[in-house]
Scaffold this active site. Structure first.
Site, mmCIF file in Angstrom:
data_model
loop_
_atom_site.group_PDB
_atom_site.id
_atom_site.type_symbol
_atom_site.label_atom_id
_atom_site.label_comp_id
_atom_site.label_asym_id
_atom_site.label_seq_id
_atom_site.Cartn_x
_atom_site.Cartn_y
_atom_site.Cartn_z
ATOM 1 N N GLN A 239 0.594 -1.148 -0.223
ATOM 2 C CA GLN A 239 0.343 -0.135 -0.001
ATOM 3 C C GLN A 239 0.908 1.140 -0.209
ATOM 4 O O GLN A 239 -0.139 2.276 -0.462
ATOM 5 C CB GLN A 239 -0.677 0.168 1.183
ATOM 6 C CG GLN A 239 -1.752 -0.932 1.000
ATOM 7 C CD GLN A 239 -2.566 -0.632 2.041
ATOM 8 O OE1 GLN A 239 -3.154 -0.077 3.182
ATOM 9 N NE2 GLN A 239 -3.185 -2.140 3.088
ATOM 10 N N CYS A 240 2.199 1.016 0.625
ATOM 11 C CA CYS A 240 3.115 2.076 0.979
ATOM 12 C C CYS A 240 3.693 2.518 -0.552
ATOM 13 O O CYS A 240 4.570 0.934 -0.231
ATOM 14 C CB CYS A 240 3.977 2.305 2.249
ATOM 15 S SG CYS A 240 2.251 2.620 3.468
ATOM 16 N N THR A 241 4.599 3.516 -0.989
ATOM 17 C CA THR A 241 5.296 2.934 -1.826
ATOM 18 C C THR A 241 6.412 2.975 -1.404
ATOM 19 O O THR A 241 7.542 3.600 -0.598
ATOM 20 C CB THR A 241 5.675 4.575 -2.613
ATOM 21 O OG1 THR A 241 4.573 4.778 -2.124
ATOM 22 C CG2 THR A 241 6.159 4.650 -3.620
ATOM 23 N N ILE B 191 3.888 6.539 2.375
ATOM 24 C CA ILE B 191 3.586 7.093 3.360
ATOM 25 C C ILE B 191 4.066 8.399 3.914
ATOM 26 O O ILE B 191 4.656 9.191 3.148
ATOM 27 C CB ILE B 191 4.093 5.717 4.035
ATOM 28 C CG1 ILE B 191 5.269 5.305 3.980
ATOM 29 C CG2 ILE B 191 3.136 4.949 4.372
ATOM 30 C CD1 ILE B 191 6.681 4.444 4.983
#
Ligand SMILES: [Zn+2]
Ligand SMILES: [Zn+2]
Length: 1021
Positions: free
Chosen positions: A888-890, A1021
């Protein structure tokens, strides 16, 4: 039995529920465990819960989960009456959807099946606590520092019912003597035996009572006047026993065939027996049937807050907020989270080492700012910056950290607050000082101060672990290079040319032959090898790097600094994670590497206009003026006398090494041909940036350096602490502010003449159905985006999710606008320009005729280049909900965004200057472009692990979900109705474009499109 037949009996047994109270400490421990150890692993975790002692007579005691609950049970003290330990299972899911989708009924059934198995096997006789298993389900939302959970205490449910025949306070059932003896025995039991929640109480005819283990039941059968089945009862109600009785009675009936049970609900207050509240009663339980079938699974109840007989659908999770106790520590953890997430799938970052390493930055200008910031992104926390200059007006758009109010301030003073406001934990010292350069004689009056500077630099190099050479003059790198070679310190050089660059790590210093401590003997015996007997790698003075050097940073291509800084910092991080560190041999292209961070080259050379990147390996030259043995020996023998001689006598180094002088011409011949830009024109180009995150910040800044002065930024998010490490423009003051507002303020701080505006808005996404009351808002967003695209000349697609690029891509194709996509994978990036929109066949006079006449070529009759979606075989849909946090976060290597942003801005400027603009054909590296600006590729893909750079060319696909004629025709015919249908119906696009049929056909069944998802940057994030 006394009390039998009293009013209200017999009756169905009702029990007092147990309440689970989980300390915040437990969830914080789980958060750490998840982040540091478990990663994506979501398998069940064994956990220990504790019955807490009852503190108040009027309140039941509860069940407690504490930080130590996550520690395996054997490590806990089981003698502590305050912590009667019970084994349980924790299921922590990777995302909210996983948590919501957990089959709660099934989980409970699995637990009661375990309980039944333990009853049948006799396991419970040895370890009665097994009757009290519990289950906790949770989702630790690490990003938002929240935990959602539910707990269950599973109780067996059979087809026969437990009937309560009597229930009275123990003090009424027993005689005074019995009560007295029983209290004494219970106190002894508490003192001497391990705490067990189930036990036996026997009372003889002379009133003496004893407490025993369940396993002694057979031995004491029939020998006593009273035999009670005791259990630790958390409750306080006089009309019902605690819930533990259910599984207890099931055990007594199934295992020992006892149909009528005399039970003792043992209650305590503050660790002392309380026989007035304790209950004695009798219950009957006719043997259930079916249970002895090995496959039999009894029904179960037990979710906290769910009434017996009610479903679990309505269950509400409990929510815990972990943001609280120590904001400073929490902020630092948030800043490092992206590095920890790298460990989930890719590479365990040595955060300890990074936080310890002391880095000296020589130069706080264009490169110094970017390198310092990116080092912090990598978790480096100890920086010393050396520079002699002050911030000047032209620096503001080039030197990423400085703002308008810094003008005239020494850079080493200005840089400190800017670093700290991004990362309060960083320790940074600024030292304003000239670095002495060789071949520049100093006047006698200045001799002492130059000598002091030499000494100071000597001390600084000795006190640090690594040195970055980022100064604006070539000669000023000589003394640091010499000192690093002599001290065997890591040295990283970054050299900016006009359009090309060099990033290298210097080799280790020489090994000393022989073991003598005497200085003169050492000097004679410097080896050509390093301490590990590897051949020493060269330094930046060993080769022709000076030819590259461009001493006028204003004449360096915008974007180059970001690319070079990103590579320098990645090279450094890679080296720190190599077991041989400074002694690591240099990798060259194509070498197989097992290491998750990929290759560790010695030198990287690249050129932006030629789209090339090469790895080179050079050993330390015997004639080198900075690292050769001749020079090092002389320095070791004579120390700063030698250095002063090199400074004062221009030919001295040459005489010593036999090589020509260090100074190179300042001129940059390539520049004469490469700049033909009309600066007025670029300042009129209106750029729309979609996304104000990591890429958005860098691209906006570099575009200003390119001369762009009309910028619009769209983003829906707000600045949070974890952004500060990676999103170059934001500072702590922006916390909570919309990014779309904060970014504009920071752009204006750097360039007051910029005409910038921000829009806080969500970009509508396909396959994300909206509810009827959201529909009007989403439609409005679609229309607003359409207006924005129409009113700009170039659109940068820098958003977090793949699907948010769909509508802008479609709109750009429709409006024939320049669209540049930059997307990050974990260690690779994609930068591309979308193709032009289609031309129209014939002369359509009305709208309906246009639909069928879209050409497969563009307006210039050239084959249309593809868009970001052209290679996909699936339509973009919701890509976030079902994923683990790192997805979900890079999760990208920290230097990657800088590199991709530099490339994206550079591609854009070259496209602007190309005579055909958006219609320019895609070029491939290696082909001679003939254009003085260099190559204009369609797509560039680069990787940090392999240090390669590919130029690719792809044409618009007739099945593309965003730019194909079928999609475009439909959009032109139906407008926003079409867009809303795409948003609401996840499969509509695939059906429309024929992807559904394509997927069904055998040819595509093997298509490996999963790799493509690595290009995604999802939620930042
Ligand atoms: Zn050298
Ligand atoms: Zn396309």
């Amino acid at each position: 039995m006394a009390g039998a037949g009293a009013a209200g009996f017999p009756r169905e047994v009702l029990v007092e529920e147990l309440q689970c109270i989980a300390d915040v400490g437990l969830w914080d421990a789980l958060r750490r465990l998840k982040l540091d150890v478990l990663g994506t692993d979501d398998s069940p975790i064994p956990i220990t819960g504790y019955y807490a002692p009852r503190l108040f007579r009027k309140l039941p005691s509860f069940f407690n989960l504490r930080p130590e609950s996550l520690v395996p049970r054997s490590h806990n003290s089981i003698r502590d009456r305050n912590k009667c330990p019970i084994a349980g299972t924790l299921m922590n899911t990777n995302n909210m959807r996983g948590f919501q989708n957990l089959d709660r009924e099934q989980l409970l059934k699995a637990e009661v099946k375990k309980i039944l198995d333990d009853i049948m096997s006799g396991e419970v006789e040895e370890e009665p606590a097994l009757l009290l298993r519990f289950v906790v389900i949770s989702f630790a939302d690490l990003k938002n520092w929240k935990v959602y959970y539910n707990a269950a205490f599973p109780s067996l449910v059979f087809n026969s019912k437990i009937t309560l025949l009597s229930l009275q306070p123990a003090s009424k059932v027993l005689t005074k003597e019995e009560v007295m003896f029983l209290c004494t025995s219970l106190l002894q039991w508490i003192d001497i035996s391990a705490v067990v929640p189930f036990f036996l109480v026997s009372i003889t005819s002379d009133s003496s009572a004893s407490v025993r283990q369940l396993r002694d039941w057979k031995a004491c059968k029939g020998n006593y006047q009273k035999l009670l089945f005791g259990f630790y009862d958390h409750g306080c109600r006089s009309d019902r026993p605690g819930m533990a009785i259910i599984n207890y009675i099931a055990f007594l009936s199934i295992r020992w065939k006892i149909e009528k049970v005399q039970f003792f609900c043992y209650r305590e207050v503050r660790g002392r027996p309380d026989l007035e509240q304790s209950l004695i009663g009798e219950a009957s339980f006719p043997p259930p049937y079916g249970w002895d079938d090995p496959d039999y699974v009894p029904d179960a109840i037990g979710w906290e807050g769910v009434e017996p007989g009610k479903g679990t659908e309505e269950m509400k999770p409990k929510e815990i907020d972990l943001q609280s106790s120590n904001p400073a520590i929490q902020d630092e953890e948030k800043q490092l989270m992206h590095l920890k997430l790298m460990g989930w799938r890719h590479f365990p970052v040595d955060l300890e080492k990074l936080s310890r390493v002391r880095v000296l930055l020589l130069g706080a200008g264009t490169l110094g700012c970017e390198v310092a910031r990116l080092l912090m992104t990598w978790g480096v926390r100890k920086l010393t910056v050396v520079d002699s200059g002050s911030v000047a007006t032209p620096d503001l758009v080039k030197q990423s950290l400085y703002i308008d109010k810094d003008r005239g301030v020494p850079r080493v003073s200005a840089i400190i607050p800017h670093l700290k406001e991004r990362c309060p934990a960083v320790e940074v010292e600024g030292i304003q000082m000239e670095i002495p350069v060789p071949g520049h004689p100093v006047s006698p009056s200045k001799m002492a101060s130059v000598l002091d500077e030499c000494k100071h630099l000597q001390t600084l190099v000795a006190a640090n672990d690594a040195v970055f050479l980022l100064t604006d003059t070539w000669e000023s790198r000589w003394l640091p290079t010499l000192l690093c070679a002599s001290e065997n310190k890591i040295a990283i050089t970054a050299v900016l040319g006009c359009d090309s660059y060099l990033v290298m790590r210097h080799g280790a210093g020489p090994r000393t032959c022989g073991g003598t401590d005497e200085v003169p003997a050492q000097i004679e015996s410097l080896s050509t090898e390093d301490a590990l007997s590897h051949q020493r790698l060269g330094c930046c003075f060993c080769n022709d790097a000076a030819f590259l050097f461009n001493s006028n940073p204003n004449r360096t291509l915008p974007g180059l600094t970001s690319v070079v800084s990103g590579k320098a910092v990645e090279l450094f991080a890679r080296m720190l994670h190599h077991p041989d560190e400074i002694h690591a041999p240099g990798d060259i292209a194509g070498v197989e590497t097992e290491h998750q961070l990929g290759l560790l080259p010695h030198e990287l050379r690249g050129s932006l206009p030629n789209c090339v990147l090469s790895m080179e390996l050079g050993i330390s030259s015997g004639n080198c003026t900075a690292c050769s043995i001749a020079v090092l020996s002389e320095y070791r023998r004579r120390g700063l006398d030698f250095v002063m001689q090199a400074i004062n006598y221009p030919t001295y180094l040459k005489d010593l090494t036999g090589i020509s002088d260090l100074k190179r011409p300042d001129t940059c011949p390539k520049m004469l041909t490469s700049i033909s830009v009309n600066s007025d024109k670029i300042s009129d180009v209106r750029c729309l940036l979609l996304g104000a995150g990591t890429l958005g910040c860098d691209v906006a800044r570099i575009l200003m350096d390119c001369g762009v002065r009309k910028l619009t930024v769209v983003d829906s998010g707000r600045v949070v602490v974890s952004n500060l490490a990676r999103q170059s423009l934001y500072t702590s003051d922006d916390r909570g502010a919309p990014k779309a507002t904060a970014i504009i303020r920071h752009l204006v701080e750097r360039c007051p003449s910029v005409d910038a505006q921000g829009f806080q808005m969500e970009i509508p996404m396909p396959g994300h159905p909206v509810s009827p009351n959201e529909a009007a808002g989403v439609l409005q967003d679609c229309k607003r985006l359409k207006e924005l695209v129409a009113s700009h000349d170039a659109i940068f697609l820098l958003t977090d999710t793949r699907e948010s690029r769909w509508l802008p891509t479609l709109l750009c194709t429709d409006e024939n606008k320049i669209a540049i996509t930059a997307a990050l994978g974990y260690d690779s990036y994609l930068v591309m320009r979308h193709g032009a929109g289609p031309g129209i066949i014939g002369e359509a006079s009305n709208v309906t005729a246009v639909e069928d006449k879209l050409s497969t070529k563009d307006a210039l009759g050239r084959q249309r280049l593809g868009c970001y979606f052209c290679n996909d075989v699936v339509a973009p849909v919701d890509s976030v909900s079902n994923r683990t946090l790192d997805q979900q976060c890079t999760v990208t290597r920290p230097g990657l965004a800088s590199i991709a942003s530099g490339c994206a801005a550079d591609l854009f400027t070259r496209m602007l200057r190309h005579p055909s603009g958006i219609h320019a054909p895609g070029e491939i590296a290696g082909a001679s472009s003939g254009h003085p600006l260099g190559l204009l590729p369609h797509q560039m893909r680069g990787s940090l692990s392999q240090y390669n750079l590919l130029t690719l060319l792809g044409y618009s696909s007739s099945n593309c979900t965003a730019c194909s004629n079928v999609v475009l025709s439909e959009y032109r015919r139906r407008g926003m109705d079409f867009v809303m249908q795409v948003i609401n119906e996840p499969t509509y696009l695939e059906d429309l474009t024929g992807l559904t049929d394509l997927m069904k056909s055998a040819a595509y069944s093997e298509v490996e499109w999963v790799d493509e998802t690595d290009e995604e940057d999802v939620v930042e994030i």
